[in-house]
Write a protein that holds these residues in place. Sequence first.
Motif, short mmCIF file in Angstrom:
data_model
loop_
_atom_site.label_atom_id
_atom_site.label_comp_id
_atom_site.label_asym_id
_atom_site.label_seq_id
_atom_site.Cartn_x
_atom_site.Cartn_y
_atom_site.Cartn_z
N PHE A 1 0.83 -1.20 0.00
CA PHE A 1 0.00 0.00 0.00
C PHE A 1 0.87 1.25 0.00
O PHE A 1 0.55 2.24 -0.67
N LEU A 2 1.97 1.22 0.71
CA LEU A 2 2.90 2.35 0.71
C LEU A 2 3.53 2.55 -0.66
O LEU A 2 3.69 3.68 -1.12
N ARG A 3 3.89 1.45 -1.32
CA ARG A 3 4.46 1.56 -2.67
C ARG A 3 3.48 2.21 -3.64
O ARG A 3 3.90 2.84 -4.61
N SER A 4 2.19 2.05 -3.38
CA SER A 4 1.17 2.63 -4.25
C SER A 4 0.79 4.05 -3.85
O SER A 4 -0.11 4.64 -4.44
N GLY A 5 1.47 4.60 -2.84
CA GLY A 5 1.28 6.00 -2.50
C GLY A 5 0.24 6.29 -1.43
O GLY A 5 -0.07 7.46 -1.18
N TYR A 6 -0.27 5.25 -0.76
CA TYR A 6 -1.29 5.47 0.26
C TYR A 6 -0.66 5.84 1.61
O TYR A 6 0.47 5.43 1.90
N MET B 1 8.46 -5.46 17.63
CA MET B 1 7.95 -5.59 16.27
C MET B 1 7.63 -4.23 15.67
O MET B 1 7.93 -3.96 14.50
N ARG B 2 7.04 -3.36 16.46
CA ARG B 2 6.67 -2.03 15.97
C ARG B 2 7.92 -1.22 15.59
O ARG B 2 7.96 -0.57 14.54
N VAL B 3 8.94 -1.29 16.42
CA VAL B 3 10.19 -0.58 16.13
C VAL B 3 10.86 -1.15 14.88
O VAL B 3 11.37 -0.40 14.03
N ALA B 4 10.85 -2.47 14.75
CA ALA B 4 11.43 -3.09 13.55
C ALA B 4 10.68 -2.64 12.31
O ALA B 4 11.28 -2.41 11.26
N GLY B 5 9.35 -2.51 12.41
CA GLY B 5 8.56 -2.05 11.27
C GLY B 5 8.88 -0.61 10.91
O GLY B 5 8.98 -0.27 9.72
N GLU B 6 9.03 0.24 11.91
CA GLU B 6 9.38 1.64 11.64
C GLU B 6 10.73 1.73 10.93
O GLU B 6 10.91 2.55 10.01
N SER C 1 7.55 8.19 3.70
CA SER C 1 7.10 9.31 4.54
C SER C 1 5.62 9.22 4.88
O SER C 1 5.13 9.92 5.77
N THR C 2 4.88 8.35 4.19
CA THR C 2 3.44 8.22 4.41
C THR C 2 3.11 7.12 5.42
O THR C 2 1.95 6.72 5.54
N TYR C 3 4.13 6.65 6.16
CA TYR C 3 3.89 5.61 7.17
C TYR C 3 4.12 6.14 8.57
O TYR C 3 5.08 6.86 8.84
#
Length: 254
Positions: free
Chosen positions: A57-62, A73-78, A85-87
């Motif tokens: 979804f991020l690759r598609s600009g959302y 897990m949350r830190v690894a995702g960040e 920049s959209t996450y």
Amino acid sequence: MPLSATERFSDRADAYVRGRPTYPQAIVEQLQKVGALKPGQTVVDVGVGTGLSAEPFLRSGYMVIGVEPNEPMRVAGEQQLREYSTYRSVAGTAEATMLPDDAADLVIAGQAFHWFDVPRAAIEARRILRPGGWGALIWNDRQSTGSAFLAGYEALLRTHGIDYAKLLHRHIDEKAIAQFFAPAQTTVVTFDNPRELEREDLLALARSASYLPPPGDPRHAAMLLALNALFDTHAKNGTVQMMYRTRMHYAQLN
């Protein structure tokens, strides 16, 4: 003491990043095709983990907001998604996302649904969705037949898994899926999603599984020996092929 759903992956975040399969861009294209996603809209990914399900979804600009109760897990995702920049992520759960009303146009969960308290998560999803909002539940279903390697890996999980059979049953709970979407009727689509794994990828996949014994567990050494033997038996040109089929259930919720 048994680990809670939010604690099970605390020591597995790095392995999750390397070992788990990604999601095909086709899931986004399908949601766009049916009108569930329009340009500029916001996706909330509940149980986002290390961000694998958010990335298409991020690759598609959302804009994507990841909801994840497990801090490692949350830190690894960040870290994994830092180029987008959209996450952004929040410390929340499926039942209490910590997001305001009308925060999302689409609520998704990739591989995390079997940890949800379904009635409460269904209420929360509708609360944070804007009018006309949609929901999608997405799984990468590992195929257990079709090659000697796939059958061997399934046998290894059944032999060495701690509570594998129990989690497998929860993973395919059609009643819970229907309860989450009710009264809406879902559409289900699938996409082939093969993956070539080197030895270290396969070992990371095993380390990422909460139902396999981690290092330090007395059962770990036997599991690791069997896993390496499985790779040595079936690898061609240094890889084995793990076959996944990505399955998505979706419907308009609000």
